[in-house]
Design an enzyme around this catalytic site. Structure first.
Site, PDB file in Angstrom:
ATOM      1  N   HIS A  34      82.128  27.692  77.222  1.00  0.00           N
ATOM      2  CA  HIS A  34      83.512  27.088  77.847  1.00  0.00           C
ATOM      3  C   HIS A  34      83.934  28.067  79.194  1.00  0.00           C
ATOM      4  CE1 HIS A  34      87.818  26.458  78.221  1.00  0.00           C
ATOM      5  NE2 HIS A  34      87.927  27.589  77.862  1.00  0.00           N
ATOM      6  N   PHE A  35      83.830  29.278  78.807  1.00  0.00           N
ATOM      7  CA  PHE A  35      84.466  30.068  79.849  1.00  0.00           C
ATOM      8  C   PHE A  35      83.449  30.508  81.093  1.00  0.00           C
ATOM      9  CE2 PHE A  35      83.858  33.901  77.034  1.00  0.00           C
ATOM     10  CZ  PHE A  35      82.819  34.553  77.822  1.00  0.00           C
ATOM     11  N   HIS A  36      82.008  29.969  80.772  1.00  0.00           N
ATOM     12  CA  HIS A  36      81.029  30.024  82.041  1.00  0.00           C
ATOM     13  C   HIS A  36      81.580  28.702  82.785  1.00  0.00           C
ATOM     14  CE1 HIS A  36      79.466  33.696  80.126  1.00  0.00           C
ATOM     15  NE2 HIS A  36      78.728  33.780  81.405  1.00  0.00           N
ATOM     16  N   ARG A  74      78.809  34.190  68.944  1.00  0.00           N
ATOM     17  CA  ARG A  74      78.772  34.739  70.121  1.00  0.00           C
ATOM     18  C   ARG A  74      78.927  36.249  70.041  1.00  0.00           C
ATOM     19  NH1 ARG A  74      85.171  34.525  72.474  1.00  0.00           N
ATOM     20  NH2 ARG A  74      84.187  35.704  73.765  1.00  0.00           N
ATOM     21  N   ARG A  75      78.727  36.942  71.108  1.00  0.00           N
ATOM     22  CA  ARG A  75      79.057  38.541  71.340  1.00  0.00           C
ATOM     23  C   ARG A  75      77.884  39.102  70.298  1.00  0.00           C
ATOM     24  NH1 ARG A  75      84.843  37.591  69.630  1.00  0.00           N
ATOM     25  NH2 ARG A  75      86.025  37.933  71.758  1.00  0.00           N
ATOM     26  N   TYR A 114      94.546  32.121  83.623  1.00  0.00           N
ATOM     27  CA  TYR A 114      95.374  31.497  84.733  1.00  0.00           C
ATOM     28  C   TYR A 114      95.385  32.238  86.054  1.00  0.00           C
ATOM     29  CZ  TYR A 114      95.708  28.016  81.059  1.00  0.00           C
ATOM     30  OH  TYR A 114      95.338  27.196  79.983  1.00  0.00           O
ATOM     31  N   HIS A 161      95.260  35.211  77.217  1.00  0.00           N
ATOM     32  CA  HIS A 161      95.306  33.701  77.876  1.00  0.00           C
ATOM     33  C   HIS A 161      95.853  33.734  79.344  1.00  0.00           C
ATOM     34  CE1 HIS A 161      93.906  29.891  77.507  1.00  0.00           C
ATOM     35  NE2 HIS A 161      94.991  29.490  78.220  1.00  0.00           N
TER      36      HIS A 161
HETATM   37 FE1  HAS Z   1      90.096  28.784  77.775  1.00  0.00          FE
HETATM   38  C1  HAS Z   1      88.781  30.749  75.317  1.00  0.00           C
HETATM   39  C2  HAS Z   1      91.692  26.748  75.750  1.00  0.00           C
HETATM   40  C3  HAS Z   1      91.342  26.698  80.428  1.00  0.00           C
HETATM   41  C4  HAS Z   1      88.718  30.967  80.233  1.00  0.00           C
HETATM   42  N1  HAS Z   1      88.869  30.553  77.848  1.00  0.00           N
HETATM   43  C5  HAS Z   1      88.470  31.043  76.584  1.00  0.00           C
HETATM   44  C6  HAS Z   1      87.862  32.305  76.783  1.00  0.00           C
HETATM   45  C7  HAS Z   1      87.926  32.309  78.305  1.00  0.00           C
HETATM   46  C8  HAS Z   1      88.801  31.300  78.912  1.00  0.00           C
HETATM   47  C9  HAS Z   1      87.511  33.523  79.254  1.00  0.00           C
HETATM   48  O1  HAS Z   1      92.626  27.093  72.602  1.00  0.00           O
HETATM   49  C10 HAS Z   1      87.393  33.201  75.759  1.00  0.00           C
HETATM   50  C11 HAS Z   1      88.106  34.457  75.587  1.00  0.00           C
HETATM   51  C12 HAS Z   1      87.439  35.410  74.721  1.00  0.00           C
HETATM   52  O2  HAS Z   1      86.484  36.129  75.238  1.00  0.00           O
HETATM   53  O3  HAS Z   1      87.245  35.106  73.461  1.00  0.00           O
HETATM   54  N2  HAS Z   1      91.032  27.038  77.932  1.00  0.00           N
HETATM   55  C13 HAS Z   1      91.963  26.609  76.799  1.00  0.00           C
HETATM   56  C14 HAS Z   1      92.611  25.572  77.391  1.00  0.00           C
HETATM   57  C15 HAS Z   1      92.678  25.331  78.954  1.00  0.00           C
HETATM   58  C16 HAS Z   1      91.509  26.480  79.216  1.00  0.00           C
HETATM   59  C17 HAS Z   1      93.587  24.411  76.603  1.00  0.00           C
HETATM   60  N3  HAS Z   1      90.051  28.951  79.819  1.00  0.00           N
HETATM   61  C18 HAS Z   1      90.742  27.856  80.865  1.00  0.00           C
HETATM   62  C19 HAS Z   1      90.399  28.483  81.975  1.00  0.00           C
HETATM   63  C20 HAS Z   1      89.596  29.624  82.056  1.00  0.00           C
HETATM   64  C21 HAS Z   1      89.542  30.011  80.639  1.00  0.00           C
HETATM   65  C22 HAS Z   1      90.807  27.391  83.393  1.00  0.00           C
HETATM   66  C23 HAS Z   1      89.269  30.466  83.083  1.00  0.00           C
HETATM   67  C24 HAS Z   1      89.501  30.413  84.254  1.00  0.00           C
HETATM   68  N4  HAS Z   1      90.343  28.605  75.689  1.00  0.00           N
HETATM   69  C25 HAS Z   1      91.103  27.948  75.178  1.00  0.00           C
HETATM   70  C26 HAS Z   1      91.019  28.324  73.794  1.00  0.00           C
HETATM   71  C27 HAS Z   1      90.337  29.371  73.646  1.00  0.00           C
HETATM   72  C28 HAS Z   1      89.630  29.638  74.842  1.00  0.00           C
HETATM   73  C29 HAS Z   1      91.826  27.890  72.674  1.00  0.00           C
HETATM   74  C30 HAS Z   1      89.787  30.142  72.224  1.00  0.00           C
HETATM   75  C31 HAS Z   1      88.704  29.900  71.632  1.00  0.00           C
HETATM   76  C32 HAS Z   1      88.271  30.465  70.619  1.00  0.00           C
HETATM   77  O4  HAS Z   1      88.366  30.365  69.244  1.00  0.00           O
HETATM   78  O5  HAS Z   1      88.179  31.890  70.601  1.00  0.00           O
HETATM   79  C33 HAS Z   1      93.092  24.363  79.684  1.00  0.00           C
HETATM   80  O6  HAS Z   1      93.924  25.009  80.713  1.00  0.00           O
HETATM   81  C34 HAS Z   1      92.362  23.234  80.449  1.00  0.00           C
HETATM   82  C35 HAS Z   1      93.007  22.513  81.148  1.00  0.00           C
HETATM   83  C36 HAS Z   1      92.117  21.633  82.185  1.00  0.00           C
HETATM   84  C37 HAS Z   1      92.012  20.439  82.260  1.00  0.00           C
HETATM   85  C38 HAS Z   1      90.976  19.862  83.560  1.00  0.00           C
HETATM   86  C39 HAS Z   1      91.815  19.352  84.687  1.00  0.00           C
HETATM   87  C40 HAS Z   1      90.746  18.848  85.880  1.00  0.00           C
HETATM   88  C41 HAS Z   1      90.832  19.226  87.035  1.00  0.00           C
HETATM   89  C42 HAS Z   1      89.631  18.951  87.918  1.00  0.00           C
HETATM   90  C43 HAS Z   1      89.831  17.931  88.621  1.00  0.00           C
HETATM   91  C44 HAS Z   1      88.629  17.332  89.425  1.00  0.00           C
HETATM   92  C45 HAS Z   1      88.458  16.759  90.591  1.00  0.00           C
HETATM   93  C46 HAS Z   1      87.485  16.395  91.199  1.00  0.00           C
HETATM   94  C47 HAS Z   1      89.740  16.676  91.451  1.00  0.00           C
HETATM   95  C48 HAS Z   1      92.649  19.253  81.598  1.00  0.00           C
HETATM   96  C49 HAS Z   1      91.806  20.038  87.605  1.00  0.00           C
HETATM   97  C50 HAS Z   1      87.238  14.982  90.483  1.00  0.00           C
HETATM   98  C51 HAS Z   1      86.309  14.081  91.373  1.00  0.00           C
HETATM   99  C52 HAS Z   1      85.456  13.053  90.968  1.00  0.00           C
HETATM  100  C53 HAS Z   1      84.768  12.288  91.726  1.00  0.00           C
HETATM  101  C54 HAS Z   1      85.391  12.693  89.292  1.00  0.00           C
END
Ligand code: HAS
Length: 563
Positions: free
Chosen positions: A388-390, A453-454, A241, A237
């Site tokens: 999700h991860f794409h 998946r997979r 990051y 995980h």
């Molecule tokens: Fe994830 C599975 C939970 C973030 C990548 N994640 C994966 C896997 C990958 C991955 C590769 O809890 C699969 C691994 C595998 O092969 O099995 N992930 C999270 C959580 C976050 C999260 C809580 N993941 C990421 C990021 C990744 C990534 C970043 C890659 C770079 N993930 C999971 C969980 C799994 C998981 C479980 C396991 C699932 C399972 O059962 O297998 C958090 O960090 C997300 C927080 C993000 C936010 C968004 C904030 C928004 C922002 C954008 C601002 C936009 C602006 C523009 C300023 C709260 C910062 C706005 C403009 C306007 C005009 C509106």
């Protein structure tokens, strides 16, 4: 008097007077990383295209290639190799640009790291290409690869430690040369990411060196499957990051400059990075919420800590919106969202990362769904997770890295990002965004109906539910094809920027902090304190589950080769 319109070429290459440049020798080191990264991007992307075509039932792989072999090439080359090489190169450039040129010793350290990673990559790739390591990028036991595959990956990890040591030493040198001053933000962020990477990769290093390597060499007959998987996710995980933080470095330090604005708050940016250092690692069990051998209370603790690691992303969203709004109002924007119109939409250096930010809104929300204990039961091991991860890695992070390449590569090669290349960059981003929207949303919706998946194409013995998946799989094939076109376009722009674009000077944009921002608290630079807190959090999160896994461990498993 009418304001003269700025020529696009000048706009995209404008130099900031008196700024540091990346040193020429450092630039060569950085570019070496980029060459490997871009080759991995091409091969991994081609494997991705084959995969979506096979999975939709439209295409059969010619012998001797197998679906899981192609899936392993795709995952290893894109998720592990492209990212690690790009990030190590990018960090070296950032440190050289903001703290000053690397010393000869630091540069030699960088080259040693680079060559170790490259040799490791070649070893692992040969094993996958010769079908001796079709174990996917997570290489879960009891699937057993050839020992050269594990040794190759171990070299990539150790090489990256050495590589990033050079970045940390340069930052340390700057601090000694400038006592009592706040260090350059971008270098500080590179150090945070290196620290996170080092502590996280200890888990996978232990897994490979003490378990998988001796097991694949035949020195031990069996491995503890649950223990090795838990060690993998201790690393896995934080790995996400390690990918995300370089994108945040660009959002915080570079994007404000490109839009002509300022960094909203240096202290807030550092706080979010320190929070990532603290909370990225003790959360790996949220990938194992359905794992029967781990007690619910340990999972619960790590789910709570996962919600903590969401906070720095929310801080980042706030900081970016504040930066955009401040700049928009400075340019005379009115109303609640008037500032949106003032952003430089026609500049690919801004547009690509901005689309990445937008994708992180649903991508991050999906992460929170995954991390929610009960909802994870619905989505775990379905193709929702792939969706999700794409969105997160392959859109938010990758589009930001693409956008950064448009100024970084010409800065390093002494060429310019011309207005015609800029137009191509915008087209590339649109192609990527449409392709990913089709593919990733197809995956999310298909996953919600339980599609695994997979897994390769199957009609699951004519099951009714599998028939409903066919249209999603077709959409994924269309989206995946657009993404491959996006990769080809990006590589075309990069080749131009490396060898053919007009010679000139391209700025490496670094923004200043807004004058009204609060002073940065010195404690944020005191890594000793944060390492102690990090160690305590890891011990709280992992002591009991690891003890319990070892205490109750079954006999272990022999290796399997199912391909
Ligand atoms: Fe994830 C599975 C939970 C973030 C990548 N994640 C994966 C896997 C990958 C991955 C590769 O809890 C699969 C691994 C595998 O092969 O099995 N992930 C999270 C959580 C976050 C999260 C809580 N993941 C990421 C990021 C990744 C990534 C970043 C890659 C770079 N993930 C999971 C969980 C799994 C998981 C479980 C396991 C699932 C399972 O059962 O297998 C958090 O960090 C997300 C927080 C993000 C936010 C968004 C904030 C928004 C922002 C954008 C601002 C936009 C602006 C523009 C300023 C709260 C910062 C706005 C403009 C306007 C005009 C509106």
């Amino acid at each position: 008097m009418r304001k003269q319109k700025q020529k696009p070429t000048e706009k995209f290459t404008a130099k900031t007077p008196g700024v540091l440049k990346v040193n020429e020798k450092d630039a060569r080191l950085v570019m070496a990383h980029m060459y490997v990264a871009f080759l991995a991007l091409f091969l991994g992307g081609a494997a991705g295209l084959l995969q979506v075509l096979v999975r939709s039932g439209l295409f059969e792989l010619p012998a001797p290639f197998g679906y899981y072999q192609i899936l392993t090439i795709h995952g290893v080359l894109l998720a592990l190799i492209f990212t690690t090489f790009f990030i190590m190169g990018f960090q070296a450039a950032s440190v050289s640009r903001t703290s000053g040129a690397l010393s000869t010793k630091q540069r030699i350290i960088g080259w040693i790291g680079f060559w170790m990673m490259t040799i490791g990559t070649i070893m692992a790739s040969i094993m996958i290409l010769t079908n001796q390591a079709s174990v996917l990028y997570t290489f879960y036991a009891p699937l057993q690869a050839h020992w050269i595959f594990y040794l190759g990956l171990a070299l990539v990890v150790v090489g990256s430690w050495i590589d990033s040591l050079g970045h940390c030493l340069r930052w340390e040198q700057w601090r000694k040369e400038h006592p009592h001053q706040t260090s350059p933000l971008m270098s500080y962020m590179a150090v945070c990411n290196s620290l996170l990477w080092f502590v996280a990769t200890l888990g996978v290093a232990i897994e490979v060196v003490f378990f998988l390597l001796p097991w694949s060499l035949g020195f031990i007959e069996r491995v503890n499957v649950l223990l090795t998987r838990t060690l993998f996710w201790y690393f896995g995980h934080a790995l996400v990051y390690f990918w995300l933080l370089p994108a945040y470095m660009i959002w915080y330090c570079v994007i404000p400059k490109i839009i002509g604005g300022k960094i909203f708050s240096d202290g807030l940016a550092r706080l979010s990075f320190i929070m990532f250092v603290l909370f990225s690692i003790p959360v790996g069990l949220h990938h194992q919420l359905t794992e029967p051998g781990i007690d619910s209370f340990s999972k619960y603790i790590q789910v709570v800590l996962t919600m903590m690691v969401v906070i720095p992303s929310l801080i980042t969203a706030f900081s970016m919106l504040a930066t955009f709004e401040m700049r928009g109002r400075e340019l005379g924007a009115k109303g609640l969202f008037g500032w949106l119109r003032k952003l430089p939409w026609k500049d690919a250096r801004f547009f690509a990362p901005f689309v990445g930010m937008l994708a992180f809104v649903p991508g991050g929300a999906g992460g929170i769904i995954n991390a929610s204990f009960q909802m994870n039961q619905v989505v775990h091991n379905t193709i929702w997770v792939t969706g999700h991860f794409h969105l997160t890695l392959a859109t938010t992070v990758i589009l930001t890295l693409f956008g950064a390449s448009y100024w970084l590569i010409p800065h390093l090669t002494g060429r310019t990002f011309t207005s015609s290349l800029n137009v191509l960059g915008i087209i590339q981003t649109v192609c990527w965004a449409i392709g990913m929207a089709i593919m990733s949303f197809g995956m999310h919706f298909e996953g919600l109906t339980g599609a695994p998946r997979r897994s390769t194409f199957s009609d699951y013995g004519g099951a009714e539910i599998a028939k409903t998946w066919a249209s999603y799989q077709l959409a994924e094939a269309v989206g995946g094809t657009l993404l491959f076109i996006g990769i080809v376009l990006f590589l075309y722009i990069s080749v131009k920027l490396i060898w053919f674009a007009p010679k000139g000077e391209q700025d490496f944009p670094i923004a200043e902090v807004a004058p009204q921002a609060e002073r940065t608290p010195p404690i944020l630079e005191n890594f000793k304190v944060w390492i102690v807190v990090l160690t305590a959090l890891i011990l709280i999160a992992y002591t009991f589950p690891i003890y319990s896994i070892i205490e109750n461990s079954p006999l272990g498993s022999k290796g399997f080769k199912l391909w």
